[in-house]
Design a protein around this motif. Sequence first.
Motif, mmCIF file in Angstrom:
data_model
loop_
_atom_site.group_PDB
_atom_site.id
_atom_site.type_symbol
_atom_site.label_atom_id
_atom_site.label_comp_id
_atom_site.label_asym_id
_atom_site.label_seq_id
_atom_site.Cartn_x
_atom_site.Cartn_y
_atom_site.Cartn_z
ATOM 1 N N PRO A 164 47.119 20.825 7.807
ATOM 2 C CA PRO A 164 48.301 20.026 7.425
ATOM 3 C C PRO A 164 47.951 18.610 7.009
ATOM 4 O O PRO A 164 48.698 17.993 6.241
ATOM 5 N N PHE A 165 46.832 18.081 7.486
ATOM 6 C CA PHE A 165 46.456 16.709 7.128
ATOM 7 C C PHE A 165 45.405 16.667 6.008
ATOM 8 O O PHE A 165 44.940 15.599 5.626
ATOM 9 N N GLY A 166 45.017 17.842 5.508
ATOM 10 C CA GLY A 166 44.050 17.879 4.411
ATOM 11 C C GLY A 166 42.653 17.465 4.800
ATOM 12 O O GLY A 166 41.855 17.056 3.951
ATOM 13 N N LYS A 167 42.327 17.532 6.096
ATOM 14 C CA LYS A 167 41.018 17.123 6.588
ATOM 15 C C LYS A 167 40.296 18.308 7.237
ATOM 16 O O LYS A 167 40.918 19.191 7.817
ATOM 17 N N VAL A 168 38.955 18.286 7.132
ATOM 18 C CA VAL A 168 38.123 19.336 7.728
ATOM 19 C C VAL A 168 37.011 18.667 8.519
ATOM 20 O O VAL A 168 36.392 17.700 8.042
ATOM 21 N N ARG A 169 36.736 19.172 9.734
ATOM 22 C CA ARG A 169 35.656 18.623 10.551
ATOM 23 C C ARG A 169 34.305 19.056 9.961
ATOM 24 O O ARG A 169 34.132 20.215 9.588
ATOM 25 N N ILE A 170 33.360 18.126 9.904
ATOM 26 C CA ILE A 170 32.063 18.431 9.293
ATOM 27 C C ILE A 170 30.921 17.904 10.170
ATOM 28 O O ILE A 170 31.102 17.009 11.001
ATOM 29 N N ALA A 171 29.763 18.491 9.981
ATOM 30 C CA ALA A 171 28.497 17.972 10.517
ATOM 31 C C ALA A 171 27.504 18.167 9.383
ATOM 32 O O ALA A 171 26.871 19.220 9.256
ATOM 33 N N GLU A 172 27.379 17.168 8.532
ATOM 34 C CA GLU A 172 26.738 17.345 7.230
ATOM 35 C C GLU A 172 25.398 16.628 7.153
ATOM 36 O O GLU A 172 25.247 15.478 7.567
ATOM 37 N N LEU A 173 24.418 17.333 6.580
ATOM 38 C CA LEU A 173 23.132 16.740 6.238
ATOM 39 C C LEU A 173 23.224 16.174 4.823
ATOM 40 O O LEU A 173 23.489 16.898 3.874
ATOM 41 N N LEU A 174 23.016 14.868 4.682
ATOM 42 C CA LEU A 174 23.067 14.245 3.363
ATOM 43 C C LEU A 174 21.785 14.489 2.576
ATOM 44 O O LEU A 174 21.805 14.598 1.359
ATOM 45 N N GLY A 175 20.668 14.544 3.290
ATOM 46 C CA GLY A 175 19.394 14.736 2.608
ATOM 47 C C GLY A 175 18.242 14.312 3.491
ATOM 48 O O GLY A 175 18.365 14.206 4.720
ATOM 49 N N VAL A 176 17.119 14.030 2.864
ATOM 50 C CA VAL A 176 15.897 13.665 3.583
ATOM 51 C C VAL A 176 15.218 12.523 2.842
ATOM 52 O O VAL A 176 15.105 12.555 1.613
ATOM 53 N N ALA A 177 14.789 11.496 3.584
ATOM 54 C CA ALA A 177 14.033 10.387 3.018
ATOM 55 C C ALA A 177 12.567 10.549 3.368
ATOM 56 O O ALA A 177 12.231 11.022 4.472
ATOM 57 N N GLY A 178 11.678 10.177 2.456
ATOM 58 C CA GLY A 178 10.263 10.365 2.739
ATOM 59 C C GLY A 178 9.371 9.474 1.906
ATOM 60 O O GLY A 178 9.809 8.828 0.950
ATOM 61 N N THR A 179 8.093 9.445 2.265
ATOM 62 C CA THR A 179 7.076 8.748 1.486
ATOM 63 C C THR A 179 5.753 9.463 1.672
ATOM 64 O O THR A 179 5.507 10.082 2.714
ATOM 65 N N ASP A 180 4.907 9.397 0.645
ATOM 66 C CA ASP A 180 3.604 10.052 0.692
ATOM 67 C C ASP A 180 2.574 9.142 1.354
ATOM 68 O O ASP A 180 2.626 7.914 1.210
ATOM 69 N N VAL A 181 1.627 9.757 2.048
ATOM 70 C CA VAL A 181 0.487 9.033 2.620
ATOM 71 C C VAL A 181 -0.773 9.743 2.129
ATOM 72 O O VAL A 181 -1.100 10.825 2.620
ATOM 73 N N PRO A 182 -1.484 9.165 1.157
ATOM 74 C CA PRO A 182 -2.718 9.808 0.678
ATOM 75 C C PRO A 182 -3.736 9.948 1.808
ATOM 76 O O PRO A 182 -3.894 9.039 2.631
ATOM 77 N N ILE A 183 -4.426 11.073 1.848
ATOM 78 C CA ILE A 183 -5.444 11.291 2.869
ATOM 79 C C ILE A 183 -6.541 10.237 2.746
ATOM 80 O O ILE A 183 -7.120 9.799 3.750
ATOM 81 N N ALA A 184 -6.821 9.802 1.525
ATOM 82 C CA ALA A 184 -7.847 8.769 1.331
ATOM 83 C C ALA A 184 -7.494 7.487 2.065
ATOM 84 O O ALA A 184 -8.373 6.744 2.507
ATOM 85 N N GLN A 185 -6.196 7.210 2.203
ATOM 86 C CA GLN A 185 -5.767 6.009 2.900
ATOM 87 C C GLN A 185 -6.084 6.106 4.393
ATOM 88 O O GLN A 185 -6.371 5.104 5.045
ATOM 89 N N SER B 72 0.833 -1.200 0.000
ATOM 90 C CA SER B 72 0.000 0.000 0.000
ATOM 91 C C SER B 72 0.867 1.249 0.000
ATOM 92 O O SER B 72 0.349 2.376 -0.067
ATOM 93 N N LEU B 73 2.180 1.077 0.085
ATOM 94 C CA LEU B 73 3.106 2.200 0.134
ATOM 95 C C LEU B 73 3.021 3.011 -1.157
ATOM 96 O O LEU B 73 2.943 2.455 -2.248
ATOM 97 N N SER B 74 3.046 4.331 -1.006
ATOM 98 C CA SER B 74 3.000 5.216 -2.172
ATOM 99 C C SER B 74 4.433 5.523 -2.620
ATOM 100 O O SER B 74 5.350 4.744 -2.375
ATOM 101 N N TRP B 75 4.636 6.672 -3.262
ATOM 102 C CA TRP B 75 5.957 7.050 -3.756
ATOM 103 C C TRP B 75 6.956 7.132 -2.605
ATOM 104 O O TRP B 75 6.675 7.689 -1.558
ATOM 105 N N GLN B 76 8.138 6.566 -2.818
ATOM 106 C CA GLN B 76 9.246 6.686 -1.872
ATOM 107 C C GLN B 76 10.335 7.530 -2.533
ATOM 108 O O GLN B 76 10.532 7.451 -3.745
ATOM 109 N N TYR B 77 11.052 8.297 -1.723
ATOM 110 C CA TYR B 77 12.081 9.139 -2.330
ATOM 111 C C TYR B 77 13.147 9.533 -1.328
ATOM 112 O O TYR B 77 12.969 9.468 -0.106
ATOM 113 N N PHE B 78 14.275 9.924 -1.906
ATOM 114 C CA PHE B 78 15.383 10.488 -1.144
ATOM 115 C C PHE B 78 15.755 11.798 -1.802
ATOM 116 O O PHE B 78 16.144 11.839 -2.977
#
Length: 916
Positions: free
Chosen positions: A650-671, A230-236
């Motif tokens: 000197p080591f060519g590295k940088v500290r990060i706190a990174e958001l890769l993205g968002v995962a989601g799926t639709d839920v039709p109101i009719a459902q 019954s799952l609708s569209w899934q996305y990232f």
Amino acid sequence: MGRGGVAGASVLLVLVGAIAIAQHLPDKKTNKIDGSIVERWGDKFGTDLWHSLSQATRRESIQGQYDNSPELKVEKVDGFSLVRSMAAEVQIMMQHKIDAIKRIMELAENIALDHKYDKERGARLAEGRYYYINAKKLNVLPEGGSSGEGDVDRYLSQYRDSSSELYAPGYSSLVLTANPHFSGIPVNTSHSSVHVPTNVFDGEPKVINAIDWSKKLDDTFKDNYNRDPSLSWQYFGSSTGFLRQYPAIKWLTYDDDPDMYDARMRDWYIKSAASAKDVVILLDTSGSMTGLRKEIAKHVVLNIMETLGEDDFLTVLTFSDETRPLVECFTDADGEPELVQATTENIAEFTEAVNNIETEEIANFTAALSTAFNLLSRYRSGKARGGTGCNQAIMLVTDGVPYKYETIFQEHNQPRKSVRMFTYLIGREISDLEAAKYMACDNMGYFTHVTTLAEVKEQVLKYIPVMARPLVLLREQHPVRWTGVYADIEDPKTSRWLWNIRERARQKRRTENYRKIMALQREKDLHPNEDGESGQQVAALEMLTRLNDKGQMANFLTYGKWGLKDADIEKLNKEEERKERLVREIIDAKVEKWSIPPKHLSLAFREAQEKEGTFKGYKLMTTVSIPVYNKKNHTSLDVLGLKPNEIKNPFGKVRIAELLGVAGTDVPIAQIEKLIPPYKLGVNGYSFAVNNNGYILYHPDLRPMFQEILKPNYNSVDLSEVELIFNNRSEEPRQNDSALFQMRKEMVEQKDGVCNLTVKVHMDDMKRVTIREQHYFYHNISNTPFTLGIVFPDKYGKFRVSGGIEVNDPNNRQPGNGPSSYLSGDQWKLHPDWVYCEYNYGGQADRMFDSPETNMVHFLKRLEEEKNRFDWGQSRVRPLPKCQGNRAYHPDCMKCDKELVQALILDAKITKVFEE
């Protein structure tokens, strides 16, 4: 009843009425009719009508069978227990969706952690040595493909004729099959496809590397679909801009309409990417902000506001020599600027005001920054009501910062740095960027230099990952977010644009008619000389009478004509409807391209469009989403596109706190609505749901469209706007009511409760209104921001007739006399929206039926054949024995409402008398 029966009853009624009147006609010489005679006429006609209809409808026979049915009983309904069980059903369904996106999130974080960054991948894409399924560059193959083709030749275009435009680098080929579960849109459930916004370059190393590692999400997409069909569209949605969507579809593009879709601007992405926030936008309106700079600045402000949702609060302050609120009415009782909720209506007010700004004088940064910090401080300390009070930011939009203003930041933002500072420097000619950079970087914000209109959106979006850092640093906590209700349209601005077209035309007509009235009032003919009863005087008096008649004035403003009768107005309305149908044809052409996925792809939509008047509106839905974080604490300078610096790194590295993205799926109101069986709510009972802002998720009086155009505020309709309280001491159509607002407050706070209200209810397409006392029961839906409510009318609404034929009883399964025998022929219909029995998945041809009646007959035959082996299913939400746990879906997974089906069979048995 057949057509012959209806015709016969009609003739009988006419004859009875004629005979009754003939028997009591007064003498022709008599001029007066005695009131008692008229009373006898009415009694006679009513009695005869009652007996005639009782005979035609078999009332006594049917009533007797119901009275003598031992299966039936009248029960009192516990409304609170009912809403609690319904909320639990909805929560179970929604938890399945949450579990699905959590699986996407977990895999995405792990594969991103193991991914090897390749900065040459973009070059290989341009040369045709690397490919991905680009939804805009997808060649649709016929089902089955060409004979003799292997998978490589069939799906990977770079191995085919490279001289053809269809098989140029970046193009690929897939078989797409129309799938009823996805509104008839052709899809491929074996793959996902990638949408890249127009303003994003897919060859950029960071983008193409994210596209590469995210293709491994396909296995989880398919696994989720197998677990819960019954799952609708899934996305990232990636923070780099692209959207990976499952199942794969072809994204239609048009030369005359650029692709405006960007997942990062959608509510589901924004809500998960960062927590709710308070934002103050400082817009420089000094004399130097003219020409292109002014236009860029306005677009920066508009794009910032587009990234805000109903959980956010904002205000816009303009500053030159003085600092003023952009919208004057957005101030408190003392005239001080205040934060307002980022609703559609408030954003529209800001949008209109920002388009009318004037530039003058010299910018006073000291006063502007102090005002912004003081404003946010009031909300952070609790002195001002509203706002979030925690995640706060100042957005400075200017063409130049002369100083660093260190003393201001030390006074207002040290040492905790409670407010993040984002600076948007406008214009190409600026050479000194250091002060603006200092403001942003020293206050945990971000600096951007915007030089053209084309780069505005991309530069604005860079603030979102920065605001997400507090959540990213926690890493283990992934808040699940739910959007409010919205329609499946590509860009929310589209609905506002279409509405404005209609409103502008209507207001233009009214304005022109108003000018005609003003011209009439100024005419000298309306004030003639007193020379007797001249025709000029008579005409003037008639016109003055019309101008004083409110009804005449209202009709003239609307239709531009005087002396209109009801028949004239009806004729003009029909002509207006004809013109609007022509306009809607143009609008529908736009809607086909703007919906997501494009409605042009939907077979069901095309078939509906062929029948005039069958367009039922957009598909309403909510979306559940979850943030995806980068588990890496450090990254290399190459990934960030920075030059090596042996002194700082000197080591060519940088500290990060990174958001890769968002995962989601639709839920039709009719459902959601399918889990609230209407038969359990009874006559005039209904259900509704609200979110944490008091906005309607669904409600019988939620009317999102007007003349097939989405209303601008369709997704921010408050509960208090649809429940109209009756107050016999007031003639106003709507007034405040403490009981209603207390119920709304408790639902927003997700408390459980009961409430009694007397409300006005419209009937017959809003032609009549009745007053009804109603009982409200509400309960929170766990792990969501929603609260479910059900409504029963007073007295009769508290009781239900329950029971039906027990189909498992062998006596009710005699050959030729089983359940299906009561529903033979074609002289019966089922409620089209009620769920009696259904398969869990409608994507297979042998599980699809052309009508609810065909569907019901199918299950009744299965019931007779399988007898005691027939499994009704254990839940309305998660079917079922063969589909539980982690097992894959089985084609025979189904769910039947045993109580409703058995009541249906009893009704069919009793009413079969009409076939005799």
